[in-house]
Design a protein around this motif. Structure first.
Motif: not given
Length: 192
Positions: A33-61
């Motif tokens: 679970s920690v890894l999936t959150i870290l993957i989401t945050i890292t991807s959001g930071i890399l693609f300059h869309c952290l808010t969108a990454a967190m919205v995606y994560f919540i919807l996906f889960v």
């Protein structure tokens, strides 16, 4: 990692050796679970869309917990698959212009509704569902997908928001997971 933690807890007499499998499983789930959150945050930071990454994560889960879908055989396969799907969804969100998403918007929403209405919930072999649970999750999953499709359409048509792309691609990812899993299970039954 989970084994090392459990071994250390046993050596320090924090837990009994009889409880090893329970703690092992708990730590595996926690680490994954920690890894999936870290993957989401890292991807959001890399693609300059952290808010969108967190919205995606919540919807996906939320959608996966209700609708089910593909389950990898190992935690590494699960996290790798999640990382690939997350990367694809966020790349499409970040770089696809909303004007060019018209046909994909229509196709992904129709596909998501049809697959969910037909297949949801896709149960895990390790967590079978009762008939009542299946019925409840089917209604809940289909309702969630329809509500999210409506939100996506409003965001796209009324506000011209690229968050409609994020919702659509997330819905498609979950629906595709259900479709692939059901197709494979159907094929296995035919082979038996």
């Amino acid at each position: 990692m989970a084994s090392c933690i459990v071994d250390a807890l046993i050596r320090n007499k924090v837990i009994d050796i009889q409880s090893t499998s329970v703690y092992q499983y708990g730590f595996e789930i926690f680490i994954s679970s920690v890894l999936t959150i870290l993957i989401t945050i890292t991807s959001g930071i890399l693609f300059h869309c952290l808010t969108a990454a967190m919205v995606y994560f919540i919807l996906f889960v939320l959608l996966r917990s209700v609708c089910g879908g593909y389950h990898a055989k190992t935690y590494w396969q699960c996290n790798l698959t999640f990382a690939i799907v997350t990367t694809i969804v966020l790349l499409i969100f970040r770089f696809m212009p909303l004007e060019q998403f018209e046909e994909l918007h229509i196709c992904s929403t129709i596909f998501s509704i049809l697959v969910t209405a037909h297949y949801a919930p896709v149960e895990s072999e390790n967590k079978p569902l009762s008939a009542n649970q299946k019925k409840t999750l089917h209604i809940l999953g289909t309702t969630m997908i329809i509500v999210l499709v409506v939100i996506s359409c409003v965001l796209k048509i009324k506000f011209g928001s690229s968050y409609s792309i994020l919702i659509d691609t997330t819905l498609f990812a979950v629906a595709f997971s259900m479709f692939v899993t059901k197709s494979r299970k159907g094929g296995e039954r035919e082979n038996e």
